[in-house]
Design a protein around this motif. Structure first.
Motif, PDB file in Angstrom:
ATOM      1  N   ARG A 123     -58.027  40.408 -29.649  1.00 16.80           N
ATOM      2  CA  ARG A 123     -58.471  39.592 -28.508  1.00 16.80           C
ATOM      3  C   ARG A 123     -57.469  39.705 -27.354  1.00 16.80           C
ATOM      4  NH1 ARG A 123     -61.649  37.902 -25.242  1.00 16.80           N
ATOM      5  NH2 ARG A 123     -61.600  35.778 -24.453  1.00 16.80           N
ATOM      6  N   CYS A 124     -56.177  39.610 -27.674  1.00 14.16           N
ATOM      7  CA  CYS A 124     -55.152  39.713 -26.628  1.00 14.16           C
ATOM      8  C   CYS A 124     -55.192  41.089 -25.971  1.00 14.16           C
ATOM      9  CB  CYS A 124     -53.762  39.453 -27.199  1.00 14.16           C
ATOM     10  SG  CYS A 124     -53.477  37.717 -27.582  1.00 14.16           S
ATOM     11  N   ARG A 125     -55.332  42.110 -26.804  1.00 15.39           N
ATOM     12  CA  ARG A 125     -55.334  43.470 -26.252  1.00 15.39           C
ATOM     13  C   ARG A 125     -56.498  43.710 -25.313  1.00 15.39           C
ATOM     14  NH1 ARG A 125     -55.424  47.912 -30.459  1.00 15.39           N
ATOM     15  NH2 ARG A 125     -56.241  48.994 -28.661  1.00 15.39           N
ATOM     16  N   SER A 126     -57.637  43.058 -25.601  1.00 16.40           N
ATOM     17  CA  SER A 126     -58.819  43.314 -24.775  1.00 16.40           C
ATOM     18  C   SER A 126     -58.707  42.616 -23.416  1.00 16.40           C
ATOM     19  CB  SER A 126     -60.088  42.868 -25.501  1.00 16.40           C
ATOM     20  OG  SER A 126     -60.087  41.459 -25.634  1.00 16.40           O
ATOM     21  N   VAL A 127     -57.854  41.606 -23.301  1.00 12.98           N
ATOM     22  CA  VAL A 127     -57.783  40.826 -22.062  1.00 12.98           C
ATOM     23  C   VAL A 127     -56.467  41.059 -21.305  1.00 12.98           C
ATOM     24  CG1 VAL A 127     -57.817  38.475 -21.112  1.00 12.98           C
ATOM     25  CG2 VAL A 127     -59.256  39.041 -23.073  1.00 12.98           C
ATOM     26  N   LEU A 128     -55.390  41.223 -22.047  1.00 13.08           N
ATOM     27  CA  LEU A 128     -54.058  41.234 -21.422  1.00 13.08           C
ATOM     28  C   LEU A 128     -53.515  42.658 -21.278  1.00 13.08           C
ATOM     29  CD1 LEU A 128     -52.488  38.414 -23.646  1.00 13.08           C
ATOM     30  CD2 LEU A 128     -53.429  38.131 -21.341  1.00 13.08           C
ATOM     31  N   ASP A 129     -52.478  42.785 -20.454  1.00 14.89           N
ATOM     32  CA  ASP A 129     -51.745  44.043 -20.394  1.00 14.89           C
ATOM     33  C   ASP A 129     -50.920  44.183 -21.665  1.00 14.89           C
ATOM     34  OD1 ASP A 129     -52.449  45.122 -17.819  1.00 14.89           O
ATOM     35  OD2 ASP A 129     -51.384  43.417 -16.949  1.00 14.89           O
ATOM     36  N   SER A 130     -50.575  45.431 -22.005  1.00 14.61           N
ATOM     37  CA  SER A 130     -49.944  45.676 -23.308  1.00 14.61           C
ATOM     38  C   SER A 130     -48.662  44.854 -23.502  1.00 14.61           C
ATOM     39  CB  SER A 130     -49.658  47.166 -23.480  1.00 14.61           C
ATOM     40  OG  SER A 130     -48.816  47.600 -22.439  1.00 14.61           O
ATOM     41  N   TRP A 131     -47.849  44.709 -22.420  1.00  8.78           N
ATOM     42  CA  TRP A 131     -46.581  44.003 -22.592  1.00  8.78           C
ATOM     43  C   TRP A 131     -46.757  42.496 -22.787  1.00  8.78           C
ATOM     44  CZ3 TRP A 131     -48.020  46.035 -17.794  1.00  8.78           C
ATOM     45  CH2 TRP A 131     -48.246  45.083 -16.790  1.00  8.78           C
ATOM     46  N   GLN A 132     -47.986  41.982 -22.483  1.00 11.94           N
ATOM     47  CA  GLN A 132     -48.237  40.545 -22.635  1.00 11.94           C
ATOM     48  C   GLN A 132     -48.710  40.188 -24.040  1.00 11.94           C
ATOM     49  OE1 GLN A 132     -51.165  40.568 -19.362  1.00 11.94           O
ATOM     50  NE2 GLN A 132     -49.820  39.117 -18.337  1.00 11.94           N
ATOM     51  N   VAL A 133     -49.112  41.182 -24.801  1.00 14.98           N
ATOM     52  CA  VAL A 133     -49.646  40.930 -26.138  1.00 14.98           C
ATOM     53  C   VAL A 133     -48.488  40.603 -27.084  1.00 14.98           C
ATOM     54  CG1 VAL A 133     -50.899  41.961 -28.076  1.00 14.98           C
ATOM     55  CG2 VAL A 133     -51.531  42.548 -25.718  1.00 14.98           C
ATOM     56  N   PRO A 134     -48.555  39.480 -27.803  1.00 18.03           N
ATOM     57  CA  PRO A 134     -47.444  39.152 -28.707  1.00 18.03           C
ATOM     58  C   PRO A 134     -47.183  40.278 -29.711  1.00 18.03           C
ATOM     59  CG  PRO A 134     -48.895  37.267 -28.478  1.00 18.03           C
ATOM     60  CD  PRO A 134     -49.579  38.425 -27.786  1.00 18.03           C
ATOM     61  N   ALA A 135     -45.920  40.687 -29.787  1.00 21.16           N
ATOM     62  CA  ALA A 135     -45.545  41.739 -30.720  1.00 21.16           C
ATOM     63  C   ALA A 135     -45.086  41.133 -32.038  1.00 21.16           C
ATOM     64  CB  ALA A 135     -44.424  42.579 -30.118  1.00 21.16           C
ATOM     65  N   PHE A 136     -44.770  39.848 -31.987  1.00 19.76           N
ATOM     66  CA  PHE A 136     -44.384  39.121 -33.194  1.00 19.76           C
ATOM     67  C   PHE A 136     -45.290  37.914 -33.320  1.00 19.76           C
ATOM     68  CE2 PHE A 136     -40.730  41.669 -32.619  1.00 19.76           C
ATOM     69  CZ  PHE A 136     -40.239  41.866 -33.901  1.00 19.76           C
ATOM     70  N   ILE A 137     -45.961  37.816 -34.446  1.00 21.54           N
ATOM     71  CA  ILE A 137     -46.816  36.650 -34.670  1.00 21.54           C
ATOM     72  C   ILE A 137     -46.417  36.044 -35.996  1.00 21.54           C
ATOM     73  CG2 ILE A 137     -49.188  35.874 -35.069  1.00 21.54           C
ATOM     74  CD1 ILE A 137     -49.991  38.400 -33.348  1.00 21.54           C
ATOM     75  N   SER A 138     -46.021  34.786 -35.943  1.00 23.23           N
ATOM     76  CA  SER A 138     -45.708  34.132 -37.216  1.00 23.23           C
ATOM     77  C   SER A 138     -46.538  32.863 -37.309  1.00 23.23           C
ATOM     78  CB  SER A 138     -44.218  33.834 -37.309  1.00 23.23           C
ATOM     79  OG  SER A 138     -43.828  33.073 -36.190  1.00 23.23           O
ATOM     80  N   PHE A 139     -46.784  32.435 -38.546  1.00 34.13           N
ATOM     81  CA  PHE A 139     -47.563  31.208 -38.763  1.00 34.13           C
ATOM     82  C   PHE A 139     -46.613  30.091 -39.159  1.00 34.13           C
ATOM     83  CE2 PHE A 139     -50.616  34.610 -39.148  1.00 34.13           C
ATOM     84  CZ  PHE A 139     -51.659  34.121 -38.370  1.00 34.13           C
ATOM     85  N   VAL A 140     -46.767  28.959 -38.497  1.00 34.17           N
ATOM     86  CA  VAL A 140     -45.880  27.825 -38.779  1.00 34.17           C
ATOM     87  C   VAL A 140     -46.734  26.587 -39.053  1.00 34.17           C
ATOM     88  CG1 VAL A 140     -43.951  28.697 -37.399  1.00 34.17           C
ATOM     89  CG2 VAL A 140     -45.703  27.283 -36.307  1.00 34.17           C
ATOM     90  N   GLN A 141     -46.105  25.572 -39.695  1.00 32.36           N
ATOM     91  CA  GLN A 141     -46.798  24.322 -39.990  1.00 32.36           C
ATOM     92  C   GLN A 141     -47.011  23.494 -38.728  1.00 32.36           C
ATOM     93  OE1 GLN A 141     -48.162  23.243 -42.870  1.00 32.36           O
ATOM     94  NE2 GLN A 141     -47.695  25.310 -43.606  1.00 32.36           N
ATOM     95  N   GLU A 142     -45.962  23.442 -37.899  1.00 34.30           N
ATOM     96  CA  GLU A 142     -46.066  22.693 -36.646  1.00 34.30           C
ATOM     97  C   GLU A 142     -45.112  23.290 -35.623  1.00 34.30           C
ATOM     98  OE1 GLU A 142     -44.858  18.669 -37.218  1.00 34.30           O
ATOM     99  OE2 GLU A 142     -42.947  19.221 -38.097  1.00 34.30           O
ATOM    100  N   LEU A 143     -45.338  22.936 -34.352  1.00 35.89           N
ATOM    101  CA  LEU A 143     -44.506  23.490 -33.291  1.00 35.89           C
ATOM    102  C   LEU A 143     -43.403  22.508 -32.937  1.00 35.89           C
ATOM    103  CD1 LEU A 143     -47.338  24.866 -31.022  1.00 35.89           C
ATOM    104  CD2 LEU A 143     -45.905  26.157 -32.597  1.00 35.89           C
ATOM    105  N   THR A 144     -42.239  23.046 -32.612  1.00 36.10           N
ATOM    106  CA  THR A 144     -41.134  22.157 -32.224  1.00 36.10           C
ATOM    107  C   THR A 144     -41.114  22.018 -30.700  1.00 36.10           C
ATOM    108  OG1 THR A 144     -39.710  24.081 -32.218  1.00 36.10           O
ATOM    109  CG2 THR A 144     -39.671  22.723 -34.180  1.00 36.10           C
TER     110      THR A 144
END
Lengths: 444, 80
Positions: A412-433
């Motif tokens: 989804r990100c790749r289809s809308v954003l420029d390549s440098w805007q696409v998150p290169a690191f994606i992690s899953f967390v329980q909650e955001l700080t």
């Protein structure tokens, strides 16, 4: 006193001076001046004209600068690649009366009251309106003049004649204009490389005998990875546009021991603030609140670097960021350590990926719309190659397949954003700080 | 080490829709391998997570690699 126009400033050089070296051959100053004269005569403008220069090739753009500076009210500089809608908005916002897409066709007259004050004659202090390369979304307009743009440009013609500058930046942008003005106003030759990748550009620079180059740290790293970079006899190396870390400064010194290496701190909004020449990252703490250097520098309690200069560009974007004492908020966060002031990143959280800015909120908004995503935080992760790269922490619905969600998210990100805007690191967390102030933590 | 690096290169290429050159070996020129400079930055950052170090932020002799072999040598040199 009226400032000299661009063409007046170049009058002192000989007509046969080799002004530009391009893949199509050398252009002398005489040829450039003649092209500018005939273009200006042909299109017939008024001194109230405001001209949008849209996506011109470098040589045509320089011709237009010479043709119009000092003659018309304003020039809007739009790089190639700005989309049609944004172009139309910026033209409207800057009140342009005429649009030039090529030096060869006829300019398009826009129906916004070209007040027939008088035909264009020299003596006007032309506004150079730049679009900030700002975060995604609509660029902001900043009004310079030739005087504010060339404030720190050296005019030593004897030394200038020894240099051939290579142009790696877009000449519509502040950093590119610095290279253009430095080369032209001090009588150096400006090498405009062939299009194509960095290797092709270096080939051009080798055949033109380039010995002075200005680029971002990320571009320097990339150039240092090419085969022939070491063959360039560089005497002047300028690093800017992003924070220069110690490693890239050391690498440049190692590869080009003879070169003078300068990292500059500049932005479209503030102009060139200062240049650091000791090959160390950051700048000396003693420059803060020091009257003996030309710009005033201080660090606000919240860590923002403030600067004061004699000649700030105008426009709402700049005016809104100047405090009662005349200091402009650079929105860069700094930290003082051991007598040195180091840059930490943007206060806005905007992420700088090799000179390309990313607005984290925009990426977050996109990701939040994806099924299975509850919340997300997008931030800059430190990168030794590009300064920062984009990372995302995602809070996902409990029963969702995370691998699949990650795949969908990237797609989804790749289809809308420029390549440098696409998150290169994606992690899953329980909650955001959140930070103490309840704001999202933007710097990792 | 070599397998780790090439594995991550393939993963990044797949995510970004780039194609790596067929034969990746020590003589492959990095900038011609199919990854662009963003891809390399991601590679270095993922290797840091995987291996626990980033030689490009700790180099004594600050040189940047041109070929895959040189890239591997740098990682081997700083391996802990």
């Amino acid at each position: 006193m009226m400032a000299n126009s661009f063409s007046e400033l170049l009058c002192g050089f000989k007509g046969e001076h080799r002004c530009l070296s391009t893949p199509q051959g050398v252009v002398t100053l005489g040829e450039l001046m003649n092209a500018a004269y005939s273009f200006r005569s042909r299109i017939g403008l008024y001194s109230s004209s405001r001209i949008a220069l849209c996506g011109l090739a470098p040589v045509d753009l320089l011709t237009a600068f010479l043709a119009f500076d000092g003659y018309v009210s304003a020039m809007l500089l739009l790089p190639a690649g700005v989309d049609a809608l944004t172009t139309a908005m910026l033209i409207a916002e800057s009140g342009c009366t005429c649009r030039v897409d090529s030096l060869h066709g006829s300019p398009e007259m826009l129906g916004v009251g070209d007040v027939e004050e008088s035909f264009a004659v020299p003596g006007k202090e032309t506004r150079w309106i730049l679009a900030t390369s700002g975060t995604t979304g609509v660029p902001k307009l900043v009004e310079h003049t030739l005087a504010t743009l060339s404030r720190t440009v050296k005019r030593d013609r004897v030394r200038g004649a020894e240099f051939v500058w290579g142009l790696l930046y877009d000449p519509c942008r502040f950093a590119g204009l610095q290279v253009v003005l430095q080369a032209l106003l001090s009588g150096s030759t400006l090498s405009i490389p062939k299009a194509g990748g960095v290797s092709a550009q270096i080939e051009s620079f080798l055949s033109d005998g380039v010995n002075a180059l200005s680029a971002t740290p990320s571009l320097w790293r990339k150039m240092l990875m090419t085969e022939r970079i070491g063959e360039l006899s560089l005497r002047q190396i300028t690093v800017g546009g992003e924070t220069a870390d110690q490693v890239i400064l050391d690498a440049l010194k190692f590869r080009f021991p003879e070169a003078r290496i300068v990292h500059i701190y500049a932005s479209t909004e503030a102009g060139t603030a200062f240049a650091v020449q000791d090959c160390r990252a950051g700048f000396p703490e003693e420059w803060l609140e020091n009257d003996s250097i030309p710009v005033g520098l201080k660090v606000r309690d919240d860590g923002h670097l403030l600067i004061r200069s004699y000649k700030f560009p105008s426009g709402n974007e700049v005016a809104g960021r100047i405090d009662a004492d005349g200091y402009l908020d650079t929105q860069d966060l700094v930290r003082i350590h051991d007598g040195r002031v180091y840059f930490l990143g943007r206060a806005s959280g905007s992420i700088n990926v090799g000179g390309n800015k990313v607005n984290p909120e925009e990426v977050e908004n996109l990701i939040r719309q994806i099924d299975g995503v509850i919340d997300v935080r997008v931030f800059g992760k430190k990168s030794s190659m590009l300064g920062q790269i984009v990372a995302a922490e995602v809070v996902a619905e409990a029963d969702i397949d995370r691998q699949e969600l990650k795949r969908v998210l990237i797609q989804r990100c790749r289809s809308v954003l420029d390549s440098w805007q696409v998150p290169a690191f994606i992690s899953f967390v329980q909650e955001l700080t959140e930070t103490a102030a309840g704001k999202r933590e933007r710097i990792s | 080490m070599k397998e780790t690096i090439i594995g991550i290169m393939r993963e990044i290429a797949a995510e970004s829709g780039n194609e790596l050159v067929q034969e990746l070996d020590e003589t492959t020129v990095l900038l011609e391998s199919g990854l662009d400079s963003l891809g390399f930055a991601i590679l270095v950052a993922r290797l840091e997570e995987e291996l626990g170090y980033d030689p490009f932020s700790m180099m004594e002799e600050p040189v940047y690699p041109r070929k895959l072999g040189e890239f591997l040598d740098i990682y081997r040199k700083y391996a802990r």
